[in-house]
Design a protein around this motif. Sequence first.
Motif, mmCIF file in Angstrom:
data_model
loop_
_atom_site.group_PDB
_atom_site.id
_atom_site.type_symbol
_atom_site.label_atom_id
_atom_site.label_comp_id
_atom_site.label_asym_id
_atom_site.label_seq_id
_atom_site.Cartn_x
_atom_site.Cartn_y
_atom_site.Cartn_z
ATOM 1 N N HIS A 315 -73.172 47.108 45.894
ATOM 2 C CA HIS A 315 -72.839 45.914 46.682
ATOM 3 C C HIS A 315 -71.699 46.246 47.622
ATOM 4 O O HIS A 315 -70.874 47.123 47.336
ATOM 5 C CB HIS A 315 -72.430 44.762 45.762
ATOM 6 N N HIS A 318 -69.015 42.118 47.331
ATOM 7 C CA HIS A 318 -68.686 41.421 46.080
ATOM 8 C C HIS A 318 -67.165 41.425 45.860
ATOM 9 O O HIS A 318 -66.445 42.224 46.463
ATOM 10 C CB HIS A 318 -69.406 42.090 44.899
ATOM 11 N N CYS A 322 -65.795 43.705 40.998
ATOM 12 C CA CYS A 322 -67.151 44.274 40.933
ATOM 13 C C CYS A 322 -67.116 45.797 40.867
ATOM 14 O O CYS A 322 -66.649 46.466 41.776
ATOM 15 C CB CYS A 322 -67.970 43.834 42.143
ATOM 16 N N CYS A 346 -68.157 40.861 37.133
ATOM 17 C CA CYS A 346 -68.277 40.319 38.492
ATOM 18 C C CYS A 346 -69.186 39.088 38.456
ATOM 19 O O CYS A 346 -70.336 39.188 38.030
ATOM 20 C CB CYS A 346 -68.886 41.369 39.411
ATOM 21 N N ARG A 348 -70.697 37.608 40.811
ATOM 22 C CA ARG A 348 -71.849 37.692 41.720
ATOM 23 C C ARG A 348 -72.901 38.691 41.248
ATOM 24 O O ARG A 348 -74.009 38.721 41.783
ATOM 25 C CB ARG A 348 -71.385 37.991 43.145
ATOM 26 N N CYS A 349 -72.579 39.505 40.268
ATOM 27 C CA CYS A 349 -73.598 40.376 39.660
ATOM 28 C C CYS A 349 -74.380 39.634 38.571
ATOM 29 O O CYS A 349 -75.316 40.190 37.976
ATOM 30 C CB CYS A 349 -72.954 41.634 39.071
HETATM 31 ZN ZN LIG Z 1 -70.806 42.406 41.701
#
Ligand SMILES: [Zn+2]
Length: 453
Positions: A315, A318, A322, A346, A348-349
């Motif tokens: 990514h 992020h 992350c 993270c 967003r993961c």
């Molecule tokens: Zn991430």
Amino acid sequence: MTRTQWLFFILLSSALVGIGLAMPETQPAAMAKAPDALEDAETGSFEHIPTMTLSVVRVIDDDFAPISDDDVTRMLATAQWMYKDKFGADNVRYADAGVLTIEQFFGTYLNKSSEVYANKNAKRYLVGQDNNFTLHKDSILAFIKQWKVEELTGFFPESERAHYATYDDIYAGIVKQMTEKIAAIGILTSGGKALLRPEKAAFRSFLNWLVALELQDRYDVVLTNTFILYDDISQPSPHSIFGSCKVGGVSHQNTARTALGGRVIMGSTFGMDTDIPLFMETGDKPVARDTRNDVIGAFVIAHELGHAIFKLPDHYDHPPECLMNNSKELNYREGYELLLAHPGPCPRCHPWMEARHHFFEAEFAFSQGQWQPAIDHYNVALKQTPSNVDGYRPRYMAQIVYKMSQAYEHLGQNDLAIKGAQAAVKLYRWDNTYTDWLKTLEARTAPAEQKQN
Ligand SMILES: [Zn+2]
Ligand SMILES: [Zn+2]
């Protein structure tokens, strides 16, 4: 949408029509929720993730700083710690498989008469020669379209970003960048020897590394101290091209190795050891040996395990916690310090982790002969796996629908078993396991159909 994406969309749709719509009425409440609602839910635990014991080898190039037994011990301990902090699992163990010289490793595994070599060699950037990028334009565009334009423009200097409004612009920028970077690397030396000197050049080609990693059948983790040039013209990975055209690590396929589910990872200490400014991952201050090993363990090995085990992609946008963040603004040491300052997973993961959680739950249920729960979890994994994953996504989808097909067969639901097998073959026709399984199922149903007629 590219042609490849369309093709995949059609293939997956047919897989989902066959399997997804057949979800039983007795599905657990959590699975009845829309995928959006599940994304907000807390990530499921990884208590059913299998313990993975990884065979670790060192491949040593005598031009560069060594990797001792103590170095490896420290790297792997830090990798284990960072992996647990970021992914909430503690399922990885390591077994030392010793040391090879780089000449031994490539002498044994770089089989130049293999199909794998032929495929990779066709994509090679030829150092010191004119390279025809237009031959690879379609694959380059398909590759960079995995990311949003805004993510990719972030790689260009701020003053130039306005010039890169479309994928075509970015393609042109990448061609220029790769050509200039590799020309500059061609004249660099280390310890008085040219980095790309003919005696060693083959061992410092990323494509040759991929061939050897894929053809070897003994190791899950390969640690090396060598310099590796990013020379894949067909997939100009943004963080490699815009960084330094140096490869620090990779997660790659290997059908012989099962510990990482058909993947192998590689990590190099070169960036932490070199004094060539273009490649230094240490910033402007020297680092202690322990720090060098911690950074490699956390920022390279644990990162590659994130690719291999959770199918996380790299990514570029992020948040600082992350581990998969590959922004070129940070060298390894800075990236490592950022991770220490921002512990924990993270957010967003999360969609990748959630989808993978269901995969591991499905595998566990399958191993216990709990066919319906296995099917339910596989179904969620199938639907929730994001479009951008480590490795070839249709191959992973095929693996899932094949297991679903087997589970349906155990339940005596032959029609659904056949649909699953057909979907697996469509998604990944190169694996004979799927074609053989489909033939077996069809042979069983054929006599019954004849009777009805
Ligand atoms: Zn991430
Ligand atoms: Zn990565």
